[in-house]
Design an enzyme around this catalytic site. Structure first.
Site, PDB file in Angstrom:
ATOM      1  N   GLU A 107      12.160  14.788  28.584  1.00  0.00           N
ATOM      2  CA  GLU A 107      13.355  14.504  29.379  1.00  0.00           C
ATOM      3  C   GLU A 107      13.028  14.301  30.843  1.00  0.00           C
ATOM      4  O   GLU A 107      13.916  14.351  31.697  1.00  0.00           O
ATOM      5  CB  GLU A 107      14.380  15.641  29.223  1.00  0.00           C
ATOM      6  CG  GLU A 107      13.951  16.969  29.777  1.00  0.00           C
ATOM      7  CD  GLU A 107      13.214  17.847  28.761  1.00  0.00           C
ATOM      8  OE1 GLU A 107      13.287  19.074  28.911  1.00  0.00           O
ATOM      9  OE2 GLU A 107      12.592  17.294  27.827  1.00  0.00           O
ATOM     10  N   ASP A 113      14.153  15.778  36.072  1.00  0.00           N
ATOM     11  CA  ASP A 113      14.238  16.431  34.769  1.00  0.00           C
ATOM     12  C   ASP A 113      15.711  16.635  34.421  1.00  0.00           C
ATOM     13  O   ASP A 113      16.484  17.182  35.228  1.00  0.00           O
ATOM     14  CB  ASP A 113      13.509  17.778  34.801  1.00  0.00           C
ATOM     15  CG  ASP A 113      13.453  18.445  33.440  1.00  0.00           C
ATOM     16  OD1 ASP A 113      12.448  18.246  32.738  1.00  0.00           O
ATOM     17  OD2 ASP A 113      14.414  19.153  33.072  1.00  0.00           O
TER      18      ASP A 113
END
Length: 359
Positions: free
Chosen positions: A264, A221
């Site tokens: 993301e 992430d």
């Protein structure tokens, strides 16, 4: 680590190689035909196979030793073959003896070459013109054999045209289907596999993992990504995702896979022997993301959580564990790697490498 290049990964290079081999083989066949003709009942030079051999040899040499485009070679071969056959047709039909059946077969070769090289409309016009020449010269003679061969030649021409156009339509539909399949399984922003494609890979890997072997799921992430979008704009955010995707694609090993999992988040399927190899692979990815740069932005960092197939009863459990380790990495300060089952850092003791502050 970049993937090893396969031989002839470029379709154009592969086609040039195959084309040159076929042309060389055709040259040898034509030479053999010329030798057989020369040693036959009526010795002498039969120019048809000689010209064909020279034509094939020229095509093979051009493809092998020059950068002339395939299209230029195709058209040059078609023009040369047409002129050669045209001269032979006029000579054969201008003599009292009936032309050899081989000449009609050569006309069929021109039909095949025309539909292989030219667009369908031009190929049909070219084939019609060639057939008209054979037809006009045949009808000026009184030879039943010529009429039979002419009729067979016409039938073969129609079949070649039908099969060629039908084959092109099938190829176009197949290419379109493959394109749609690729688009359905590809993330449009990064060009990586999307969640659907990676989930299918994970299912297959989880179902087929050999006894005694393992694989790791690495969930990554990008840290503070929302702040990047809010402060610098979504265009910069997209550049960050593209850069991270490119870095991960360049770093994964042959046989491993990377996908944009959503937002993301990225996910890597890595085949590993043990936790030590998993940590080495994951640390390399973490460092590569750290080294990535997007102009006008602070350094990029990421948090990574790792889970192992051998520790999970199901694929859902495996993904949940990787997600849990990812959020544990973020809770511990971000910009770090956490493996499943790994003890958290001792309170008050800084990590081995201090996290970089993105914002």
């Amino acid at each position: 680590m970049s993937r090893p290049r396969l031989p002839f990964a470029d379709p154009d290079a592969a086609r040039r190689h195959i084309y040159s081999l076929v042309a060389a083989l055709a040259c040898l066949i034509q030479v053999a035909v010329a030798v057989v003709d020369h040693l036959g009942p009526a010795p002498g030079v039969v120019w048809e196979p000689v010209v064909g051999a020279l034509l094939c040899l020229g095509a093979a040499a051009t493809l092998r030793y020059s950068r002339v485009s395939l299209s230029a070679v195709d058209h040059a071969v078609l023009v040369a073959a047409t002129l050669s056959v045209g001269v032979q047709v006029v000579q054969a039909f201008g003599t009292p003896a009936a032309p050899a059946p081989r000449l009609y077969f050569t006309g069929v070769f021109l039909f095949i070459a025309g539909f292989s090289i030219l667009p369908p409309r031009w190929a049909m016009l070219y084939t019609a013109a060639v057939y008209a020449v054979f037809g006009a010269l045949t009808l000026t003679r009184e030879a039943g054999q010529d009429l039979t061969l002419l009729a067979e030649m016409g039938l073969i021409g129609v079949l070649i045209g039908h099969l060629s156009i039908y084959g092109q339509q099938v190829s176009a539909k197949r290419a379109q289907t493959l394109l749609f399949q690729k688009l359905a399984l590809t993330d449009p922003l990064t060009g990586l596999d999307n969640r659907r494609a990676m989930y299918d890979r994970l299912k297959q890997a989880f179902a087929e993992v050999p006894q005694g072997q393992d694989f790791a799921v690495i969930m990554l992430d990008v840290d503070h990504f929302k702040q990047v979008n809010d402060r610098y704009g979504h265009d910069k955010g997209d550049q960050v995702l593209q850069q991270v995707g490119a870095v991960l694609r360049a770093q994964v090993r042959a046989g491993d896979h990377v996908a944009r999992w959503g937002g993301e988040e990225f996910l890597v399927l890595a085949r590993v022997r043990d936790e030590g190899e998993a940590r080495a692979v994951t640390t390399r990815l973490w460092r590569a993301v750290r080294d990535a740069q997007v102009e006008g932005l602070p350094p990029i960092t990421a948090s990574l959580g790792v889970a192992f197939a051998s520790h999970a009863d199901s694929l859902a459990g495996l993904l949940h564990r990787a997600d849990t380790e990812l959020y544990r990495a973020k809770a511990l300060g971000r910009d770090r790697v956490i493996l499943a089952g790994e003890a958290p850092p001792v309170p008050g003791r800084p990590p081995q490498e201090r996290p970089l502050s993105v914002m």
